[in-house]
Structure formats: structure tokens, C-alpha cells
Design a protein around this motif. Structure first.
Motif, PDB file in Angstrom:
ATOM      1  N   VAL A 292      20.530 -10.315 -32.545  1.00 44.12           N
ATOM      2  CA  VAL A 292      20.592  -9.325 -33.617  1.00 44.12           C
ATOM      3  C   VAL A 292      19.786  -8.085 -33.256  1.00 44.12           C
ATOM      4  CG1 VAL A 292      19.946  -8.864 -36.007  1.00 44.12           C
ATOM      5  CG2 VAL A 292      21.005 -11.047 -35.393  1.00 44.12           C
ATOM      6  N   PHE A 293      18.544  -8.321 -32.758  1.00 50.66           N
ATOM      7  CA  PHE A 293      17.701  -7.190 -32.385  1.00 50.66           C
ATOM      8  C   PHE A 293      18.304  -6.402 -31.226  1.00 50.66           C
ATOM      9  CE2 PHE A 293      13.993  -9.822 -34.145  1.00 50.66           C
ATOM     10  CZ  PHE A 293      14.134  -9.239 -35.392  1.00 50.66           C
ATOM     11  N   ALA A 294      18.974  -7.082 -30.292  1.00 54.35           N
ATOM     12  CA  ALA A 294      19.607  -6.387 -29.165  1.00 54.35           C
ATOM     13  C   ALA A 294      20.728  -5.478 -29.660  1.00 54.35           C
ATOM     14  CB  ALA A 294      20.156  -7.404 -28.164  1.00 54.35           C
ATOM     15  N   THR A 295      21.515  -5.961 -30.620  1.00 48.95           N
ATOM     16  CA  THR A 295      22.595  -5.130 -31.174  1.00 48.95           C
ATOM     17  C   THR A 295      22.028  -3.915 -31.896  1.00 48.95           C
ATOM     18  OG1 THR A 295      23.992  -7.089 -31.451  1.00 48.95           O
ATOM     19  CG2 THR A 295      24.582  -5.120 -32.716  1.00 48.95           C
ATOM     20  N   ILE A 296      20.960  -4.159 -32.682  1.00 50.94           N
ATOM     21  CA  ILE A 296      20.332  -3.027 -33.375  1.00 50.94           C
ATOM     22  C   ILE A 296      19.795  -2.011 -32.367  1.00 50.94           C
ATOM     23  CG2 ILE A 296      18.398  -2.366 -34.846  1.00 50.94           C
ATOM     24  CD1 ILE A 296      18.767  -4.997 -36.344  1.00 50.94           C
ATOM     25  N   GLY A 297      19.173  -2.492 -31.307  1.00 54.23           N
ATOM     26  CA  GLY A 297      18.643  -1.586 -30.280  1.00 54.23           C
ATOM     27  C   GLY A 297      19.735  -0.814 -29.573  1.00 54.23           C
ATOM     28  N   GLU A 298      20.878  -1.482 -29.278  1.00 51.34           N
ATOM     29  CA  GLU A 298      21.983  -0.794 -28.594  1.00 51.34           C
ATOM     30  C   GLU A 298      22.543   0.319 -29.458  1.00 51.34           C
ATOM     31  OE1 GLU A 298      25.921   0.325 -27.635  1.00 51.34           O
ATOM     32  OE2 GLU A 298      25.489  -1.007 -29.343  1.00 51.34           O
ATOM     33  N   ARG A 299      22.738   0.055 -30.777  1.00 53.53           N
ATOM     34  CA  ARG A 299      23.250   1.079 -31.666  1.00 53.53           C
ATOM     35  C   ARG A 299      22.241   2.219 -31.845  1.00 53.53           C
ATOM     36  NH1 ARG A 299      27.991   1.486 -31.197  1.00 53.53           N
ATOM     37  NH2 ARG A 299      27.810   3.008 -32.883  1.00 53.53           N
ATOM     38  N   ALA A 300      20.949   1.880 -31.851  1.00 57.18           N
ATOM     39  CA  ALA A 300      19.917   2.921 -31.965  1.00 57.18           C
ATOM     40  C   ALA A 300      19.913   3.817 -30.727  1.00 57.18           C
ATOM     41  CB  ALA A 300      18.550   2.278 -32.177  1.00 57.18           C
ATOM     42  N   ARG A 301      20.066   3.178 -29.540  1.00 51.26           N
ATOM     43  CA  ARG A 301      20.121   3.978 -28.311  1.00 51.26           C
ATOM     44  C   ARG A 301      21.349   4.887 -28.306  1.00 51.26           C
ATOM     45  NH1 ARG A 301      18.265  -0.894 -26.230  1.00 51.26           N
ATOM     46  NH2 ARG A 301      20.399  -1.524 -25.675  1.00 51.26           N
ATOM     47  N   HIS A 302      22.470   4.354 -28.763  1.00 53.13           N
ATOM     48  CA  HIS A 302      23.677   5.179 -28.826  1.00 53.13           C
ATOM     49  C   HIS A 302      23.461   6.369 -29.765  1.00 53.13           C
ATOM     50  CE1 HIS A 302      27.910   6.313 -29.085  1.00 53.13           C
ATOM     51  NE2 HIS A 302      27.758   6.325 -30.408  1.00 53.13           N
ATOM     52  N   HIS A 304      20.617   7.710 -30.563  1.00 52.29           N
ATOM     53  CA  HIS A 304      19.662   8.614 -29.930  1.00 52.29           C
ATOM     54  C   HIS A 304      20.358   9.498 -28.902  1.00 52.29           C
ATOM     55  CE1 HIS A 304      15.924  10.086 -28.219  1.00 52.29           C
ATOM     56  NE2 HIS A 304      16.390   9.751 -27.020  1.00 52.29           N
ATOM     57  N   GLY A 305      21.236   8.911 -28.087  1.00 53.77           N
ATOM     58  CA  GLY A 305      21.965   9.703 -27.101  1.00 53.77           C
ATOM     59  C   GLY A 305      22.870  10.734 -27.757  1.00 53.77           C
ATOM     60  N   PHE A 306      23.480  10.344 -28.875  1.00 53.54           N
ATOM     61  CA  PHE A 306      24.343  11.274 -29.600  1.00 53.54           C
ATOM     62  C   PHE A 306      23.542  12.471 -30.104  1.00 53.54           C
ATOM     63  CE2 PHE A 306      26.017  12.608 -33.740  1.00 53.54           C
ATOM     64  CZ  PHE A 306      27.291  13.012 -33.378  1.00 53.54           C
ATOM     65  N   ILE A 307      22.417  12.214 -30.759  1.00 50.97           N
ATOM     66  CA  ILE A 307      21.572  13.297 -31.275  1.00 50.97           C
ATOM     67  C   ILE A 307      21.013  14.132 -30.136  1.00 50.97           C
ATOM     68  CG2 ILE A 307      19.504  13.827 -32.617  1.00 50.97           C
ATOM     69  CD1 ILE A 307      21.856  12.814 -34.253  1.00 50.97           C
ATOM     70  N   ASP A 308      20.664  13.469 -29.012  1.00 51.02           N
ATOM     71  CA  ASP A 308      20.124  14.203 -27.870  1.00 51.02           C
ATOM     72  C   ASP A 308      21.161  15.159 -27.294  1.00 51.02           C
ATOM     73  OD1 ASP A 308      17.963  14.561 -25.825  1.00 51.02           O
ATOM     74  OD2 ASP A 308      19.564  13.834 -24.499  1.00 51.02           O
ATOM     75  N   GLY A 309      22.432  14.747 -27.294  1.00 49.29           N
ATOM     76  CA  GLY A 309      23.491  15.632 -26.816  1.00 49.29           C
ATOM     77  C   GLY A 309      23.599  16.891 -27.655  1.00 49.29           C
ATOM     78  N   TYR A 310      23.521  16.761 -28.966  1.00 47.71           N
ATOM     79  CA  TYR A 310      23.553  17.931 -29.838  1.00 47.71           C
ATOM     80  C   TYR A 310      22.337  18.818 -29.600  1.00 47.71           C
ATOM     81  CZ  TYR A 310      27.584  16.707 -32.650  1.00 47.71           C
ATOM     82  OH  TYR A 310      28.859  16.472 -33.074  1.00 47.71           O
TER      83      TYR A 310
END
Length: 459
Positions: A292-302, A304-310
Motif C-alpha cells: 500500500v505504501f509503495a503504491t502511495i509513494g509511486e503516485r506521489a512521485r508521479h 511530483h514529476g508532473f508539478i515539476d514539469g510545469y
């Protein structure tokens, strides 16, 4: 009948008449009645005219010539008179046309070649009158359109004086008064600095000035051309504030839709996984918590990458232009993506920010690999066009529709389900910051070609 009425037929008749008159006169002097009259005068009247009696053949010819000269003059006057009158009429017509008066016509009535010429001249005058009338109507229509357009139009001559200005220009620069004949530079002396700088640049520009207590954005288009053989400059000032505001609102709406969609796609699983983790912890089922924590971390990283691109798109740094050697640059690019180099490299070195252009090419090559085509057909070509270097990335995929081609470079536009719509927009921002341009086009043999044009010399 037509042949007899022609100039050639008339001249032939007159020459025949002159010849007949000459023959009759010669016969009258040598055969009859002059010899008989001389003999009668000598025998009956006892008159002796020694000059006439001894005239002979040459004397008769000389006397015929003397008597025929008035006849020849009269015939020549009859032939040349209409022609001289026509030439004077044509001279007057040419002078009238030169002064712009096409109402002149010739009233002679003839049925020969001169009549045909007169008819053609009158037809030409009628055509010129009609064309001038149509031209005047079109000029009136064009002037009405130009005068009432909201775009301020100013036409200046070689010394900078205003030759033409519409109503919008008069209100923009002279409080509604006429601008014709005024020095445009003097009119701009009290204008905002941004406006003067844009005009002095002699290029298209977008600038913002303070007007009536608010900011007004203008787009300036400038073109130089020759009018009646003299150099002129046309300047168009278009108010862009409303249009930019509409575009800004549309862009923000598009950003909000994309961000909202992406946040929902990430926050919904995170919320669900967090609830599931809480339930598992409450039940004591701890062995499933790492997943569960791994899935939450993967979505958080995604996310973060999305916001970083903007953030990277909004904070694009100014390019640090340096000379770039092509072999070393391509060797570094090959470490990040796979492509096939086509053609020879230019002998001139490039001038650009290598880190930014490398990022652009990595994104373009990545997009080419993602296209539905042979990955080995992703090619890179570099060449020199005039004062620019052209870099082309091409693939053998399906290409793009005309609608997609028209919008592909816009921010936040993407045809990919998980795309942010920033890749090509970021490439465009980087290339234009270098003073270049980017273009997309479908290849005739299939696939897409993305072309970058960068200046060969530093700005």
C-alpha cells in the motif's frame, strides 16, 4: 467595296487620275489641240509664237510638269488632310490621357483604315473610363474599410513624414486630428518609451503601454516597400489586450482542466490506498501495508514529476549561448537516446545553449520512438540554410492530422492519455528563446518531421 474605300484603293485612284491628267496634258500640248491652234494662229491670224512653235518634246514635258504641280498639291492635300486632322486629334487625346482625362473621343466618320483606328481609339477611351470608374469605386471601398478598421494604420515616406493615416491612427497619436504631412518621429517624441522602441526596431513587436490609467498591449507590424518608385514604410498598430485576455483565460482554463485531471488521477488512488492501509492496520494485517505504501509513494512521485514539469516550463532560464562543436555534442546526445545520423555535419560550429537544445532533441527523439513506426528509422539531420542551422528529427510513424499539427506546439495540448502537453511547447519556448523557430510537417513518404532553425551566429 471595302478594298475600294481603303487608303490603298483611294491612293491608287488618285495616282491613276494624276497619270491620266498628265497624259492628256502631254497629248494636248503635242498632238491636239495646241499644235492645231498654233497653226491656225500662224496661218489665219498671222501670229507667230516662236517659243511655242519650237517647244518640242522636252518643252512639252516641262510645261506639263509646271501645270501638274498645282494638281499634285491639291491631290496631296486631299490625301493628307484627313490624316493630319487625325494625327492632331490623336495628339490631343494622348495629352488628355496624360493628364488623367479619359473623356476624349474622336468624332470623324470614315470607312477605311483610319476609321478603324478611330473606332479602336474610342473603344480604348471607353474601356479606360470604365476601368477608372471601377478603380475609383474600389479605392473608395478600400478607403472606407481602412478608415473604419480598429487597427491604427500609418504610412510614412522616405523622410518619415506621414503620407496616410486612418481614423484609429489619428485618435491614437494626435487626438483625432489629421496626421498627413506631419513628421512621425516628432509625434512619437512624447509617446511611451516602449512604443518608441518598438517603432525604432523596424520589426514586428509586441509591447505594452499605459493608456488612460490601464495597461494596453499592442502588436506592431512594419513593412517597407516602394510606392510610385519611392520608399515607404507601413506600420500597423493592433490592440491585443482583449485578445490576449481571452487567450490567457482560455490557457488558464486549459491548465486548470489538465491539473485537475492529473491531481484527481493521483489523489484518488492515494486516498483509496490510505483508507485501505488504515483498515489493514486496524485489522492487524501488516504484511500488506508495504504494498500500500509503495503504491502511495509511486503516485506521489508521479504527481511530483508532473508539478515539476510545469515548474520547469514556467521558470525556463535564459539560454547561455556558446560555440558548440557538432561531433562532441552528438556524442553526448547519443548517451541519452538512439537515432541515426543522416548526411554530413556542417563545417560551421553551432551557437546555442547545449544543455537546453540537448533536452529539446531528447524529447523529440523520444516522441519519434513512441510513434508507431520502425524505431531504427528515427533520423537526425543537421544542415546550414542561409544564416541558420537546421536540425531535423524524422520518423516513419503515422504523422499528424492537420488539426493536430495546428495545435501540437500549444501548451497543455496533448493527444496522449497520460501526456501533459508540455514537451513540444517547452521545445518551442527554448528554440524561440534562442532566436529560432520550430516547425512540424508530415513527410511525403510517411512519418513526421520536426525542424529546428537556430541562428548560426550569437544574437
Amino acid at each position: 467595296m471595302r478594298r475600294l474605300n481603303s487608303l490603298e484603293g483611294r491612293l491608287t485612284g488618285l495616282l491613276a487620275l494624276a497619270g491620266l491628267c498628265g497624259a492628256l496634258l502631254y497629248a494636248g500640248l503635242t498632238e491636239w489641240p495646241l499644235p492645231q491652234l498654233l497653226a491656225w494662229a500662224h496661218d489665219d491670224l498671222k501670229l507667230d509664237i516662236p517659243g511655242l512653235a519650237a517647244m518640242g518634246t522636252y518643252g512639252a514635258l516641262l510645261l506639263c510638269l509646271i501645270l501638274l504641280l498645282p494638281l499634285a498639291w491639291w491631290l496631296a492635300h486631299g490625301v493628307m488632310g484627313p490624316l493630319k486632322r487625325l494625327l492632331r486629334a490623336l495628339e490631343g487625346a494622348v495629352a488628355s490621357y496624360r493628364d488623367g482625362d479619359f473623356s476624349f473621343s474622336i468624332a470623324m466618320r470614315r470607312r477605311d483604315e483610319l476609321g478603324d483606328l478611330i473606332h479602336m481609339h474610342n473603344a480604348l477611351g471607353q474601356t479606360l473610363r470604365e476601368q477608372r470608374q471601377h478603380l475609383a469605386q474600389r479605392e473608395l471601398l478600400l478607403d472606407t474599410v481602412v478608415q473604419n478598421t480598429p487597427v491604427a494604420l500609418v504610412l510614412t515616406d522616405a523622410i518619415g513624414r506621414v503620407a496616410y493615416a486612418n481614423i484609429a491612427a489619428r485618435h491614437l497619436f494626435n487626438e483625432g486630428r489629421s496626421l498627413n504631412g506631419l513628421d512621425f518621429a516628432n509625434l512619437l517624441a512624447g509617446a511611451p518609451e516602449a512604443l518608441r522602441t518598438a517603432v525604432d526596431g523596424h520589426e514586428d513587436a509586441l509591447f505594452t503601454v499605459d493608456m488612460d490609467g490601464s495597461e494596453e498591449t499592442f502588436h506592431l507590424s512594419q513593412r517597407a516597400f516602394r510606392l510610385q518608385g519611392r520608399p515607404h514604410r507601413l506600420q500597423l498598430f493592433r490592440r491585443m489586450t482583449r485578445e490576449l485576455s481571452r487567450q490567457e483565460v482560455a490557457a488558464w482554463k486549459r491548465v486548470i482542466r489538465v491539473v485537475s485531471h492529473e491531481l484527481n488521477n493521483s489523489l484518488a488512488p492515494i486516498s483509496s490506498m490510505a483508507h485501505s492501509g488504515a483498515e489493514l492496520a486496524r485489522r492487524g494485517n501488516l504484511e500488506r501495508l508495504p504494498g500500500v505504501f509503495a503504491t502511495i509513494g509511486e503516485r506521489a512521485r508521479h504527481l511530483h514529476g508532473f508539478i515539476d514539469g510545469y515548474a520547469r516550463f514556467a521558470k525556463l532560464p535564459t539560454p547561455q549561448v556558446v560555440p558548440v562543436a557538432w561531433p562532441a555534442f552528438l556524442d553526448g546526445l547519443a548517451l541519452h537516446c538512439r537515432f541515426r545520423l543522416v548526411g554530413e555535419l556542417p563545417t560551421q560550429q553551432g551557437w546555442f545553449d547545449p544543455a537546453q537544445i540537448e533536452q529539446v532533441l531528447i524529447n523529440l527523439v523520444k516522441n519519434a520512438h513512441e510513434a508507431e513506426g520502425d524505431a531504427d528509422e528515427v533520423t537526425l539531420a543537421i544542415g546550414v540554410v542561409s544564416r541558420d542551422v537546421r536540425i531535423e528529427v524524422a520518423d516513419r510513424g503515422p504523422g499528424m492530422s492537420q488539426n493536430v499539427l495546428a495545435q501540437a506546439l500549444l501548451p497543455f495540448y496533448s493527444t496522449k492519455r497520460s501526456g501533459t502537453g508540455l514537451g513540444l511547447a517547452l521545445a518551442r519556448e527554448i528554440v524561440e528563446a534562442h532566436g529560432g523557430r520550430i516547425a512540424l510537417a508530415n513527410r511525403a513518404e510517411g512519418g513526421l518531421r520536426v525542424s529546428l532553425l537556430l541562428p548560426l551566429a550569437p544574437p
